[in-house]
Design a protein around this motif. Sequence first.
Motif, PDB file in Angstrom:
ATOM      1  N   TYR A  10     -68.389  56.958  29.167  1.00  0.00           N
ATOM      2  CA  TYR A  10     -67.645  56.676  30.538  1.00  0.00           C
ATOM      3  C   TYR A  10     -68.692  56.320  31.745  1.00  0.00           C
ATOM      4  O   TYR A  10     -69.872  56.680  31.317  1.00  0.00           O
ATOM      5  CB  TYR A  10     -66.631  58.133  31.009  1.00  0.00           C
ATOM      6  N   GLY A  11     -68.226  55.794  32.705  1.00  0.00           N
ATOM      7  CA  GLY A  11     -68.935  55.426  33.943  1.00  0.00           C
ATOM      8  C   GLY A  11     -68.663  54.175  34.474  1.00  0.00           C
ATOM      9  O   GLY A  11     -68.288  53.467  33.784  1.00  0.00           O
ATOM     10  N   ALA A  55     -60.944  67.215  36.137  1.00  0.00           N
ATOM     11  CA  ALA A  55     -61.392  66.317  35.127  1.00  0.00           C
ATOM     12  C   ALA A  55     -61.839  66.712  33.751  1.00  0.00           C
ATOM     13  O   ALA A  55     -61.671  65.689  32.705  1.00  0.00           O
ATOM     14  CB  ALA A  55     -62.699  65.383  35.734  1.00  0.00           C
ATOM     15  N   TYR A  56     -62.226  67.684  33.324  1.00  0.00           N
ATOM     16  CA  TYR A  56     -62.573  68.262  31.816  1.00  0.00           C
ATOM     17  C   TYR A  56     -61.234  68.109  30.962  1.00  0.00           C
ATOM     18  O   TYR A  56     -61.503  67.906  29.743  1.00  0.00           O
ATOM     19  CB  TYR A  56     -63.098  69.599  31.863  1.00  0.00           C
ATOM     20  N   ILE A  57     -60.153  68.117  31.627  1.00  0.00           N
ATOM     21  CA  ILE A  57     -58.711  67.864  30.884  1.00  0.00           C
ATOM     22  C   ILE A  57     -58.909  66.556  30.217  1.00  0.00           C
ATOM     23  O   ILE A  57     -58.562  66.303  29.165  1.00  0.00           O
ATOM     24  CB  ILE A  57     -57.680  68.201  31.646  1.00  0.00           C
ATOM     25  N   LYS A  58     -59.262  65.467  31.175  1.00  0.00           N
ATOM     26  CA  LYS A  58     -59.188  64.043  30.809  1.00  0.00           C
ATOM     27  C   LYS A  58     -60.599  63.881  29.871  1.00  0.00           C
ATOM     28  O   LYS A  58     -60.272  63.187  28.671  1.00  0.00           O
ATOM     29  CB  LYS A  58     -59.282  63.117  32.124  1.00  0.00           C
ATOM     30  N   LEU A  59     -61.611  64.636  29.978  1.00  0.00           N
ATOM     31  CA  LEU A  59     -62.669  64.537  28.940  1.00  0.00           C
ATOM     32  C   LEU A  59     -62.481  65.093  27.923  1.00  0.00           C
ATOM     33  O   LEU A  59     -62.717  64.745  26.655  1.00  0.00           O
ATOM     34  CB  LEU A  59     -63.932  65.251  29.693  1.00  0.00           C
ATOM     35  N   PHE A  60     -61.572  66.239  27.740  1.00  0.00           N
ATOM     36  CA  PHE A  60     -61.347  66.785  26.593  1.00  0.00           C
ATOM     37  C   PHE A  60     -60.348  65.944  25.883  1.00  0.00           C
ATOM     38  O   PHE A  60     -60.633  65.758  24.555  1.00  0.00           O
ATOM     39  CB  PHE A  60     -60.336  68.192  26.837  1.00  0.00           C
ATOM     40  N   VAL A  73     -71.202  60.164  20.750  1.00  0.00           N
ATOM     41  CA  VAL A  73     -70.482  60.545  22.105  1.00  0.00           C
ATOM     42  C   VAL A  73     -71.510  60.950  23.049  1.00  0.00           C
ATOM     43  O   VAL A  73     -72.602  61.436  22.566  1.00  0.00           O
ATOM     44  CB  VAL A  73     -69.290  61.757  21.742  1.00  0.00           C
ATOM     45  N   VAL A  74     -71.144  60.761  24.210  1.00  0.00           N
ATOM     46  CA  VAL A  74     -72.167  61.142  25.321  1.00  0.00           C
ATOM     47  C   VAL A  74     -72.107  62.733  25.424  1.00  0.00           C
ATOM     48  O   VAL A  74     -71.027  63.528  24.952  1.00  0.00           O
ATOM     49  CB  VAL A  74     -71.700  60.538  26.626  1.00  0.00           C
ATOM     50  N   ALA A  75     -73.004  63.474  26.357  1.00  0.00           N
ATOM     51  CA  ALA A  75     -72.905  64.813  26.472  1.00  0.00           C
ATOM     52  C   ALA A  75     -71.610  65.602  27.066  1.00  0.00           C
ATOM     53  O   ALA A  75     -71.044  66.272  26.607  1.00  0.00           O
ATOM     54  CB  ALA A  75     -74.082  65.370  27.331  1.00  0.00           C
ATOM     55  N   ARG A  76     -71.129  64.916  27.935  1.00  0.00           N
ATOM     56  CA  ARG A  76     -70.097  65.731  28.679  1.00  0.00           C
ATOM     57  C   ARG A  76     -68.493  65.347  27.740  1.00  0.00           C
ATOM     58  O   ARG A  76     -67.576  65.706  28.066  1.00  0.00           O
ATOM     59  CB  ARG A  76     -69.808  64.945  29.970  1.00  0.00           C
ATOM     60  N   ALA A  78     -69.063  65.635  24.352  1.00  0.00           N
ATOM     61  CA  ALA A  78     -69.395  66.225  23.128  1.00  0.00           C
ATOM     62  C   ALA A  78     -68.896  67.320  22.520  1.00  0.00           C
ATOM     63  O   ALA A  78     -68.481  67.563  21.349  1.00  0.00           O
ATOM     64  CB  ALA A  78     -70.939  66.324  23.044  1.00  0.00           C
ATOM     65  N   LEU A  79     -68.675  68.411  23.498  1.00  0.00           N
ATOM     66  CA  LEU A  79     -68.027  69.686  23.128  1.00  0.00           C
ATOM     67  C   LEU A  79     -66.669  69.552  22.412  1.00  0.00           C
ATOM     68  O   LEU A  79     -66.380  70.086  21.501  1.00  0.00           O
ATOM     69  CB  LEU A  79     -67.887  70.605  24.507  1.00  0.00           C
TER      70      LEU A  79
END
Length: 322
Positions: A10-11, A55-60, A73-76, A78-79
């Motif tokens: 993302y970015g 936003a972590y919901i969207k990253l999840f 995958v990028v770091a944010r 990755a989990l």
Amino acid sequence: MKKFIKYISYGKYETGGYKHELFFAEQLQQFLNQKGEHVTLEIDRKNRFYTNPFAYIKLFLLGLTANANYNIVVARVALFAVLRNVFTQNKVYIVLHYFDKNDGKSFWLNLYYEALFFVLKNTKNKNISIVTIAPFWVNYFKEKIKNNIPVFHFPNFFENEYYSDFVNLNKKKQIHLGQWSFKNHADVFEIAKQLTNQGFYCYFSTNFKDFATKKSFYEVVYFDKFENYLTQMAMSEFTLALTGINEGWNRVSHESILVGTPVIAYAKAGLLDLVNESKSIAANNIEEVLQAIENKNVQANPSLLAHYDVKNVVDYLSKILN
């Protein structure tokens, strides 16, 4: 049977990190296809920033799309990709350019990284790997994870021959202050002030038009064409890399050496690797930077970075896939 590589990111801007990740994905696809695996590359890049805790919901949800045979995958993200991989057992390559607790991360982002490293320390999943950009960071992440998760070195690669056309341009009384970035140490502005008073033209470079501006002691120059950026840098006496954080691998400094302009750096972490390999100048404070510029007793030697030519990509990919 057709296989898939998925690059999840993302970015809003095409940063050096994005270029490195995308290049890794494209080269991985090409390498696997040459081995007869018939791999398709899918790019899932969200054109936005994620800046608040919700936003972590969207990253999840973004991380849960890591369902390809090979996932980059990028770091944010990755989990969440790692947690999904418990069920799929596909390859996941986590691209970590650097890690610095003091680079202005929010409380929530620091908490996220703690959770990510905790999971990586304790997972037994042999399909998870870290890919990073400099030898320093290979050793750093191996020590931090303390696990049998492999950590691979996949550096920035360049078409060195292309840069050679810029090497012998005449120098002007100007200093390239480096790329305009939050990573820059505050010292660079005092240095620009003193150099301007000595008659130097001082400028930062940027890929983003909105960042262009002109101040009393420096200018932020937007280059709409890559060759214009290289030309201006090649005509500069020095490029400065005065980072305020633990750098991954300074792409601008690498390019500066390739066009024959020496680098003066606050060298630490991955940037220290670059300074040592290229025999550039390491400085610790404003006085040492100004003295190095006055001495003018160093020349850039592009041949010292010849091993990062694109023709050597396969050597690094072979180690990763094996």
